[in-house]
Write a protein that holds these residues in place. Structure first.
Motif, PDB file in Angstrom:
ATOM      1  N   GLU A 181       0.909  -1.181  -0.007  1.00 37.73           N
ATOM      2  CA  GLU A 181       0.095  -0.112   0.072  1.00 37.73           C
ATOM      3  C   GLU A 181       0.969   1.462   0.031  1.00 37.73           C
ATOM      4  O   GLU A 181       2.011   1.511  -0.520  1.00 37.73           O
ATOM      5  N   GLY A 182       0.499   2.080   0.781  1.00 38.40           N
ATOM      6  CA  GLY A 182       1.211   3.535   0.891  1.00 38.40           C
ATOM      7  C   GLY A 182       2.083   3.754   1.884  1.00 38.40           C
ATOM      8  O   GLY A 182       2.545   2.489   2.278  1.00 38.40           O
ATOM      9  N   ASP A 183       2.137   4.739   2.503  1.00 38.46           N
ATOM     10  CA  ASP A 183       2.996   5.018   3.481  1.00 38.46           C
ATOM     11  C   ASP A 183       2.487   6.075   4.634  1.00 38.46           C
ATOM     12  O   ASP A 183       1.505   6.550   4.472  1.00 38.46           O
ATOM     13  N   VAL A 184       3.048   5.803   5.825  1.00 36.87           N
ATOM     14  CA  VAL A 184       2.968   7.002   6.948  1.00 36.87           C
ATOM     15  C   VAL A 184       3.715   7.976   6.874  1.00 36.87           C
ATOM     16  O   VAL A 184       4.987   7.900   6.560  1.00 36.87           O
ATOM     17  N   LEU A 185       3.400   9.243   6.894  1.00 39.51           N
ATOM     18  CA  LEU A 185       4.127  10.490   6.822  1.00 39.51           C
ATOM     19  C   LEU A 185       4.383  11.262   7.808  1.00 39.51           C
ATOM     20  O   LEU A 185       3.750  11.250   8.862  1.00 39.51           O
ATOM     21  N   SER A 186       5.460  11.970   7.605  1.00 40.52           N
ATOM     22  CA  SER A 186       5.752  13.063   8.881  1.00 40.52           C
ATOM     23  C   SER A 186       5.078  14.592   8.129  1.00 40.52           C
ATOM     24  O   SER A 186       4.686  14.605   7.196  1.00 40.52           O
ATOM     25  N   LEU A 187       5.102  15.260   9.264  1.00 36.55           N
ATOM     26  CA  LEU A 187       4.376  16.799   8.926  1.00 36.55           C
ATOM     27  C   LEU A 187       5.303  17.244   7.871  1.00 36.55           C
ATOM     28  O   LEU A 187       4.799  17.802   6.805  1.00 36.55           O
ATOM     29  N   PRO A 188       6.714  17.368   7.823  1.00 36.81           N
ATOM     30  CA  PRO A 188       7.257  18.019   6.586  1.00 36.81           C
ATOM     31  C   PRO A 188       7.104  17.381   5.336  1.00 36.81           C
ATOM     32  O   PRO A 188       6.797  18.161   4.296  1.00 36.81           O
ATOM     33  N   GLU A 189       6.759  16.039   5.379  1.00 33.03           N
ATOM     34  CA  GLU A 189       6.486  15.470   4.113  1.00 33.03           C
ATOM     35  C   GLU A 189       5.197  15.646   3.669  1.00 33.03           C
ATOM     36  O   GLU A 189       4.688  15.861   2.608  1.00 33.03           O
ATOM     37  N   PHE A 190       3.937  16.082   4.591  1.00 32.57           N
ATOM     38  CA  PHE A 190       2.726  16.300   4.141  1.00 32.57           C
ATOM     39  C   PHE A 190       2.769  17.838   3.787  1.00 32.57           C
ATOM     40  O   PHE A 190       2.200  18.241   2.690  1.00 32.57           O
ATOM     41  N   ARG A 191       3.584  18.861   4.531  1.00 37.29           N
ATOM     42  CA  ARG A 191       3.808  19.987   3.864  1.00 37.29           C
ATOM     43  C   ARG A 191       4.449  20.171   2.413  1.00 37.29           C
ATOM     44  O   ARG A 191       3.910  21.016   1.543  1.00 37.29           O
ATOM     45  N   ALA A 192       5.236  19.226   2.279  1.00 36.51           N
ATOM     46  CA  ALA A 192       5.843  19.218   0.870  1.00 36.51           C
ATOM     47  C   ALA A 192       4.764  18.703  -0.260  1.00 36.51           C
ATOM     48  O   ALA A 192       5.005  19.162  -1.326  1.00 36.51           O
ATOM     49  N   LEU A 193       3.745  17.902   0.050  1.00 37.25           N
ATOM     50  CA  LEU A 193       2.708  17.729  -0.955  1.00 37.25           C
ATOM     51  C   LEU A 193       1.354  18.774  -0.811  1.00 37.25           C
ATOM     52  O   LEU A 193       0.947  18.870  -2.045  1.00 37.25           O
ATOM     53  N   LEU A 194       1.393  19.367   0.320  1.00 40.01           N
ATOM     54  CA  LEU A 194       0.114  20.338   0.228  1.00 40.01           C
ATOM     55  C   LEU A 194       0.469  21.706  -0.241  1.00 40.01           C
ATOM     56  O   LEU A 194      -0.491  22.536  -0.723  1.00 40.01           O
ATOM     57  N   THR A 195       1.826  22.131  -0.045  1.00 38.49           N
ATOM     58  CA  THR A 195       2.125  23.651  -0.212  1.00 38.49           C
ATOM     59  C   THR A 195       1.941  23.712  -1.815  1.00 38.49           C
ATOM     60  O   THR A 195       1.422  25.097  -2.156  1.00 38.49           O
ATOM     61  N   PRO A 196       2.454  23.146  -2.617  1.00 40.01           N
ATOM     62  CA  PRO A 196       2.442  23.328  -4.066  1.00 40.01           C
ATOM     63  C   PRO A 196       0.991  23.401  -4.557  1.00 40.01           C
ATOM     64  O   PRO A 196       0.713  24.110  -5.696  1.00 40.01           O
ATOM     65  N   VAL A 197       0.059  22.825  -3.844  1.00 38.29           N
ATOM     66  CA  VAL A 197      -1.319  22.831  -4.300  1.00 38.29           C
ATOM     67  C   VAL A 197      -2.124  23.964  -3.594  1.00 38.29           C
ATOM     68  O   VAL A 197      -3.458  24.003  -3.852  1.00 38.29           O
ATOM     69  N   GLY A 198      -1.336  24.919  -2.963  1.00 36.79           N
ATOM     70  CA  GLY A 198      -1.993  26.040  -2.460  1.00 36.79           C
ATOM     71  C   GLY A 198      -2.627  25.835  -0.913  1.00 36.79           C
ATOM     72  O   GLY A 198      -3.020  27.219  -0.393  1.00 36.79           O
ATOM     73  N   LEU A 199      -2.215  24.851  -0.226  1.00 38.11           N
ATOM     74  CA  LEU A 199      -2.682  24.642   1.019  1.00 38.11           C
ATOM     75  C   LEU A 199      -1.384  24.781   1.791  1.00 38.11           C
ATOM     76  O   LEU A 199      -0.794  23.895   2.080  1.00 38.11           O
ATOM     77  N   THR A 200      -1.313  26.133   1.821  1.00 39.89           N
ATOM     78  CA  THR A 200       0.033  26.406   2.488  1.00 39.89           C
ATOM     79  C   THR A 200      -0.017  26.438   4.227  1.00 39.89           C
ATOM     80  O   THR A 200       1.354  26.970   4.485  1.00 39.89           O
ATOM     81  N   ALA A 201      -0.938  26.344   4.744  1.00 39.83           N
ATOM     82  CA  ALA A 201      -0.975  26.383   6.122  1.00 39.83           C
ATOM     83  C   ALA A 201      -1.177  24.851   6.668  1.00 39.83           C
ATOM     84  O   ALA A 201      -2.182  24.442   6.266  1.00 39.83           O
ATOM     85  N   ALA A 202      -0.119  24.222   7.143  1.00 40.28           N
ATOM     86  CA  ALA A 202      -0.701  22.711   7.880  1.00 40.28           C
ATOM     87  C   ALA A 202      -0.149  22.646   9.268  1.00 40.28           C
ATOM     88  O   ALA A 202       1.230  23.202   9.598  1.00 40.28           O
TER      89      ALA A 202
END
Length: 490
Positions: free
Chosen positions: A440-461
């Motif tokens: 399946e997939g993976d469990v992520l850290s907050l920096p990894e989430f931010r790396a995915l969310l910031t480019p799509v405009g979700l700049t605050a996490a």
């Protein structure tokens, strides 16, 4: 041991102890330790180089080595790589000790025959009862050091502790002990087991603090008696079939790392349908308790924005418990529940019981392929589904979700959250290992989430602690953070 500590240990043995043994055994089989220098005696080995040396996939080697770091058996130097602490290097140089470790690996699959052995007294696939007796009830040769003893216990015996619990649950031993102590012969008759073999099982459970013998009668220990009663025991035992669903796959973890051959492949539609349907059924059986916890997430959101008339999307809804919590949070909210058709069958009864049907929509579809639309939702919920998705799909997935959020909209991602170094917490790493071994997939850290969310405009996490796991909340920077909630990381 305090009651909370006992319950925590019991749950670990039911859910994660076999995962831990699998990681240690796979590391041994892959020769992972032999490719790492002792700290201070050579350059640390980066992950990509370690994967090449053991002949495994990058993702697979990482899934195995990360728990080693959290347990202290491997050292991680940020930005450089992995090495062995002097204590680990010392006991792995002991040939007699490592031979014991390799012998323990041989018993993974035979140990699953313990229910049959206790029921009949037979010895399928070798003397399974003898192995359990040797590991728990007989004197053992000392380990070279306390660190070595800890390593061996986790590698060789944690998996056996899980199997002892599975066997006690499967044969009805735990249900019988809830009723009170009884002589061994009576217990054996009540659960249709062979007395001497049952005695071995009860003795193993006693080393785990679960049972005790007084005179000729066996019963629960005081701690187990307080923790496991007629109401709590069914809840505890629901974890055991889920653990066994991964047993065969974990027994071949080294094979998955080297050959990317997965014995439990949840990218196979039929396998996924069966496992996810079983998971939804198990979660449904504890819906009420999870609903109370999910409503705390709704309270968190209400500390950031109003839910009056909110349109909520629950992606990969499972039992529907997260969406239902938001449906109950405001009498005018509307919730869409997205999942596979067979999973949504488990949602309908809950919505009917909570009288939420009129403000609910059941959407049958694949979360990676449906069109979420544009500016459709005020809140989008992702309840523990990120680890089930292929990592390569996440950038596009988050882009579509961000597009579907209205101004002032919130994305809530629930589940485990790893530390920034991916070196804990252990239960999250063991959950990530399950995700790997089932392709399946993976469990992520907050920096990894931010790396995915910031480019799509979700700049605050930010990450927030919830009673069971964590919640990552993301938005476009247009919503104030709650004044009363404490973020795990800002």
């Amino acid at each position: 041991m305090s009651e909370p500590a006992f319950v925590q240990q019991l749950n670990f043995h039911a859910r994660d102890a076999s995962n831990e043994s699998a990681a240690l055994q796979a590391a041994l089989s892959l020769g992972l330790f032999s490719h790492l220098p002792e700290s201070g005696s050579g350059e640390p080995v980066p992950l990509d180089a370690l994967a090449r040396r053991v002949g495994g996939s990058l993702r697979g080697v990482r899934a195995v080595v990360e728990p080693m770091v959290a347990l202290g058996f491997v050292h991680l130097e940020t930005g450089r790589g992995y090495s062995l602490p002097a204590t680990t290097a010392a006991f792995l140089r002991d040939a007699a000790f490592t031979a014991r470790l390799h012998e323990a690996r041989r018993w993974w699959h035979p140990s699953a025959k313990l229910p049959e052995a206790v029921r009949t007294g037979a010895t399928p696939e070798g003397n399974v009862l003898g192995w359990f007796r040797e590991q728990f009830l007989s004197p053992r040769a000392p380990a070279p050091s306390p660190e070595a003893a800890d390593f061996e216990d986790r590698l060789a015996r944690n998996v056996l502790r899980t199997q002892a619990l599975v066997t006690a649950g499967e044969l009805g031993v735990l249900d019988r002990l809830v009723k009170g102590p009884a002589p061994l012969e009576d217990l054996a008759r009540d659960v249709s087991a062979q007395p001497e073999a049952l005695g071995v099982l009860l003795g193993v459970l006693a080393t785990m603090g679960l049972t005790k013998q007084e005179g000729d009668a066996w019963g629960f220990s005081e701690a187990a008696g307080r923790a496991l009663d007629a109401q709590s025991l069914p809840y505890f035992q629901r974890a055991l079939p889920a653990t066994m669903a991964y047993w065969e796959a974990f027994g071949h973890l080294d094979e998955a790392v080297r050959e990317q051959k997965f014995r439990l492949d949840l990218r196979d539609p039929e396998t996924a349908r069966r496992i996810y349907q079983e998971n939804a059924s198990r979660i449904s059986s504890i819906f009420a308790s999870h609903l109370r916890l999910s409503r705390k997430a709704a309270d968190l959101v209400r500390g950031m924005r109003s839910l009056a008339g909110a349109r909520v999307l629950d992606v990969g809804t499972g039992s529907g418990v997260w969406g239902a919590a938001f449906g109950l949070a405001d009498a005018n909210s509307h919730v869409t529940y997205l999942d596979s058709p067979h999973v949504l069958d488990a949602v309908r009864p809950h919505l009917a019981k909570l009288k939420l049907e009129a403000r609910s929509r059941l959407w049958a579809g694949d979360c990676l392929s449906v069109d979420y639309g544009e500016a459709e939702y005020d809140v989008i919920l992702l309840p523990q589904i990120i680890p089930a998705l292929p990592p390569s799909e996440l950038p596009g997935f988050f882009a579509r979700l961000a597009r579907a959020l209205r101004p002032g909209g919130l994305l809530l991602i629930s589940g485990y959250l790893l530390t920034d170094r991916r070196d804990g917490p252990l239960d999250a790493l063991y959950f990530a290992l399950r995700r790997y071994v089932s392709n399946e997939g993976d469990v992520l850290s907050l920096p990894e989430f931010r790396a995915l969310l910031t480019p799509v405009g979700l700049t605050a996490a930010r990450g927030f602690d919830m009673p069971i796991q964590q919640v990552v909340v993301a938005h476009r920077g247009d919503v104030p953070w709650p004044a009363t909630a404490t973020a795990t990381a800002a």
